[in-house]
Design a protein around this motif. Structure first.
Motif, short mmCIF file in Angstrom:
data_model
loop_
_atom_site.label_atom_id
_atom_site.label_comp_id
_atom_site.label_asym_id
_atom_site.label_seq_id
_atom_site.Cartn_x
_atom_site.Cartn_y
_atom_site.Cartn_z
N ARG A 1 2.86 11.63 -8.47
CA ARG A 1 2.37 12.20 -9.81
C ARG A 1 1.01 13.13 -9.45
NH1 ARG A 1 5.36 7.98 -10.50
NH2 ARG A 1 6.07 7.49 -12.37
N GLY A 2 1.01 13.56 -8.07
CA GLY A 2 -0.20 14.57 -7.79
C GLY A 2 -1.73 13.96 -7.53
N HIS B 1 0.95 -1.11 0.11
CA HIS B 1 -0.11 0.12 -0.03
C HIS B 1 0.89 1.31 -0.04
CE1 HIS B 1 -3.40 2.62 1.28
NE2 HIS B 1 -2.48 3.33 1.75
N GLY B 2 1.87 1.23 0.82
CA GLY B 2 2.87 2.38 1.09
C GLY B 2 3.21 2.83 -0.40
N GLN B 3 4.07 1.75 -0.97
CA GLN B 3 4.62 1.81 -2.39
C GLN B 3 3.86 2.52 -3.50
OE1 GLN B 3 6.69 -1.96 -2.74
NE2 GLN B 3 8.55 -0.92 -2.31
N ALA B 4 2.49 1.89 -3.36
CA ALA B 4 1.42 2.42 -4.36
C ALA B 4 1.31 3.78 -3.99
CB ALA B 4 0.22 1.42 -4.25
N ALA B 5 0.92 4.21 -2.73
CA ALA B 5 0.44 5.56 -2.36
C ALA B 5 1.70 6.50 -2.75
CB ALA B 5 0.37 5.68 -0.79
N PHE B 6 3.13 6.28 -2.65
CA PHE B 6 4.04 6.92 -3.12
C PHE B 6 4.04 7.09 -4.51
CE2 PHE B 6 8.44 7.10 -4.82
CZ PHE B 6 8.78 8.54 -4.06
#
Length: 299
Positions: free
Chosen positions: A36-37, A26-31
């Motif tokens: 990309r705004g 989840h964290g990597q997807a959120a980053f």
């Protein structure tokens, strides 16, 4: 003794699940999204709504029924049975994706995210599932019979679609073929174009409508239950050996459109599912017309 009905729950991988599959956590997807705004919060909320809808629909299946689930990507490998009741949880397009693999089984459309979908085919909420499932297996249950289109090749390959069937080149090339009615009264015309589209009334809100508007066509768009199809040739161009006189028309019951391939390869796919297409080569013929099968949409 007859088999108890089987509830087949059709769903699609959510955007959130696709992000996790690509980025791992989840964290990597959120980053990835934040760089990309964009925020992952709304994507995660849509995923949660879909999961709640799937859980609510599964809980509404009668205890004496059997059950199964199938994801969109696996539809072409799933064996539907005559006693199935198909429950589509998702968007309108997912009903069309499932329809081509059915043979008259009742379909219940459940909108997993009201407000984001047009709700043409997924007209109901998860809370309606229990009543709809009862209606699907009772003689008094109401269902709309939605017209479908079929393509049948000369080697017996057959393809069904609820919205439209497209025939054309596999890439950004030109398709060469002969096209004409299959009654023999009108001679087939040699054409070069970017493809042919044959659509139903259900597809008249999408790709078919855009071509209809572009051409300013005289025939009225069919309604979803009308036994009538419209067809258009896309971007036909004239040359010394190709014509443009047969570029649009209408098909009623018993009428067909026949296309004979005159290029190395033409693909035929329905409702946007290019992964499950017919491939035709030079000299092969395919007939398009109203399918004998219709989609039974429970209402």
């Amino acid at each position: 003794m007859s088999l108890a009905p089987r509830a087949v729950l059709v769903h699609r991988t959510t955007e959130y699940e696709e992000l996790l599959a690509r980025h791992g956590t989840h964290g990597q997807a959120a980053f990835f999204l934040s760089s990309r705004g964009r925020s992952i919060d709304e994507v995660a909320r849509r995923h949660e709504r879909t999961q709640r809808a799937l859980a609510d629909v599964a809980a509404a299946v009668p205890l004496q029924w059997r059950g199964s689930r199938v994801e969109r990507a696996d539809l072409d490998r799933f064996l539907f049975a005559p006693e199935d009741v198909v429950i589509v949880v998702g968007q309108d397009g997912l009903v069309a994706n499932a329809a081509k693999y059915l043979a008259g089984q009742p379909v219940v459309g459940i909108d997993s995210d009201p407000g984001r979908n047009p709700g043409v085919l997924v007209r109901h909420r998860p809370g309606d599932a229990a009543a709809l499932l009862r209606a699907a297996v009772t003689p008094r249950g109401r269902a709309e019979e939605l017209t479908m289109v079929e393509a049948v090749a000369d080697d017996t390959q057959r393809l069904l679609a609820l919205n439209e069937i497209y025939l054309g080149p596999p890439g950004h090339q030109t398709a060469r073929y002969r096209l004409g009615p299959d009654d023999g009264a009108t001679a087939a015309e040699a054409q070069a174009s970017s493809g042919v589209l044959v659509g139903t009334g259900t597809g008249a809100t999408g790709w078919l409508r855009s071509l209809w508007l572009e051409r300013g066509s005289t025939p009225v768009l069919p309604a979803p239950s009308d036994p009538r199809l419209l067809w258009f040739v896309r971007e036909a161009w004239p040359s010394p050996v190709t014509g443009t006189s047969l570029v649009a028309g209408e098909l009623s019951p018993g009428q067909g459109l026949r296309l004979t391939v005159e290029s190395d390869r033409i693909v035929v796919f329905g409702d946007g599912m290019e992964s499950d297409a017919l491939e035709l080569t030079w000299g092969q013929t395919v007939r398009l017309g109203i399918a004998t099968t219709s989609l039974r949409l429970v209402i």
